[in-house]
Write an enzyme that holds these catalytic residues in place. Structure first.
Site, mmCIF file in Angstrom:
data_model
loop_
_atom_site.group_PDB
_atom_site.id
_atom_site.type_symbol
_atom_site.label_atom_id
_atom_site.label_comp_id
_atom_site.label_asym_id
_atom_site.label_seq_id
_atom_site.Cartn_x
_atom_site.Cartn_y
_atom_site.Cartn_z
ATOM 1 N N HIS A 121 0.771 -1.261 0.076
ATOM 2 C CA HIS A 121 -0.111 0.001 -0.141
ATOM 3 C C HIS A 121 0.961 1.361 0.176
ATOM 4 C CE1 HIS A 121 0.766 0.618 4.310
ATOM 5 N NE2 HIS A 121 0.848 -0.641 4.443
ATOM 6 N N ASP A 122 0.463 2.325 -0.748
ATOM 7 C CA ASP A 122 1.038 3.614 -0.944
ATOM 8 C C ASP A 122 2.533 3.610 -1.276
ATOM 9 O OD1 ASP A 122 -1.218 4.923 0.685
ATOM 10 O OD2 ASP A 122 -0.581 3.574 2.312
ATOM 11 N N GLY A 139 5.029 -1.032 2.555
ATOM 12 C CA GLY A 139 4.294 0.093 2.567
ATOM 13 C C GLY A 139 4.956 1.348 2.523
#
Length: 261
Positions: A121-122, A139
Site C-alpha cells: 500500500h501507498d 508500504g
C-alpha cells in the site's frame, strides 16, 4: 474490439478500453478502468478503484488493487494506478493505498514485475522499474525510475530507493539508497555504484568519473554524511552528482545506507 472469454466476470461499471483481451476466469471489478489493448491472461483479479494503462499485460493469478494489508485500514476510499506497457507476471500482488499514506499506490510505465513479487500500500514506483521474483516492497516505499530489486529481497516500509539504483538478490534494505547505488549482502550494504546500469544507459564517461569521485567523498570525507553531500553540491555541476545531493539533503523518514556503514 475487445475479446472477453465467456468465463470471465466483468462487473457492471467497469470500463474497458479498445481491443482489450480478458482471459478465462478473470474478474474485473466495478470500479476498474482498463486502458487500450490491456491483456489479462487468465485467473487475474482487478479489484477496487484500479486504473491500468494502455498495453499492460497481466499474467495468471495476479491480484491488483485489493485492500491494503494494514491493520489501520478501516475501509476508507483507496486507489491503485498502474501505468502503460507494464509486464506483471504470475502471482504478483499490488495493494491499494491507505488514507494515512495518501490513498494511492502508484506504478509508472514500462515496468517488469516478475512472478510472486509484492507491491504494498501507498508505494510510489517510477518508470522502467524491475522487481524480480518473490521480492517484497513494503508500504509507503518510493522506487524512483530505473530501479532494479533483486529476487527474494525485502524493502522496509518508508524506504526510498534513488534513480538507477540496484539491489542485489536476497537483500534486506532498511534505509534509503542513494541514486545509482549498488546494494548487496543480506543486511543491505551500500557497496558502490551501479556502473553496469550507468554504462548501459549511455552515461558519459565524464559523468561516471564524477560519480566515482563523489562516492569516494561520501565514503571518506570529513563531517557527517549530509555535510559531505552539501559540500559535493557546492563543488560539482554534474547533474548525476547533483541528483545524489538532492536525494540526501531533501529529507527522509529513514536514515541512509552509507558507504562502508
Amino acid at each position: 474490439m475487445s475479446k472477453i472469454h465467456p468465463s470471465a466476470v466483468i462487473e457492471e461499471g467497469a470500463k474497458l478500453g479498445k481491443d482489450c483481451e480478458i482471459g478465462p476466469f478473470c474478474v474485473v471489478g466495478s470500479e476498474a478502468v482498463l486502458g487500450d489493448r490491456v491483456v489479462l491472461k487468465s485467473h487475474v483479479v482487478i479489484a477496487g478503484d484500479t486504473e491500468i494503462g494502455d498495453e499492460t499485460v497481466v499474467f495468471s493469478f495476479a491480484v491488483l488493487g485489493e485492500i491494503p494489508q494494514d491493520l489501520k485500514f478501516k475501509g476508507e476510499k483507496c486507489k491503485t494506478v498502474i501505468g502503460k506497457r507494464n509486464r506483471i507476471r504470475e502471482h504478483v500482488t499490488v495493494n491499494a493505498g491507505t488514507e494515512g499514506g495518501g490513498g494511492v499506490t502508484r506504478i509508472g510505465d514500462d515496468g517488469l514485475f516478475m512472478a510472486g513479487c509484492h507491491i504494498a500500500h501507498d508505494a510510489q514506483v517510477g518508470d522502467r522499474v524491475i522487481v524480480v521474483n518473490s521480492a517484497a516492497v513494503a508500504g509507503h516505499c518510493v522506487l524512483e525510475d530505473d530501479v532494479i530489486i533483486g529476487g527474494l529481497s525485502g524493502i522496509h516500509q518508508w524506504v526510498r530507493i534513488g534513480k538507477g539504483a540496484i539491489i542485489g538478490a536476497v537483500t534486506m534494505v532498511t534505509n534509503d539508497v542513494i541514486p545509482y547505488g549498488l546494494v548487496q549482502a543480506q543486511r543491505g550494504e551500500l557497496d558502490g555504484l551501479n556502473l553496469v546500469g550507468l554504462k548501459r544507459r549511455g552515461v558519459a564517461r565524464s559523468d561516471i568519473t564524477a560519480l566515482r569521485a563523489a562516492f569516494q567523498m561520501l565514503a571518506q570525507g570529513e563531517g557527517t554524511f549530509q555535510e559531505r553531500a552539501k559540500r559535493l553540491g557546492d563543488e560539482t555541476d554534474s547533474e548525476y552528482v547533483q541528483r545524489i545531493v538532492g536525494f540526501i539533503t531533501g529529507g527522509s523518514d529513514r536514515s541512509f545506507l552509507t558507504p562502508g556503514g
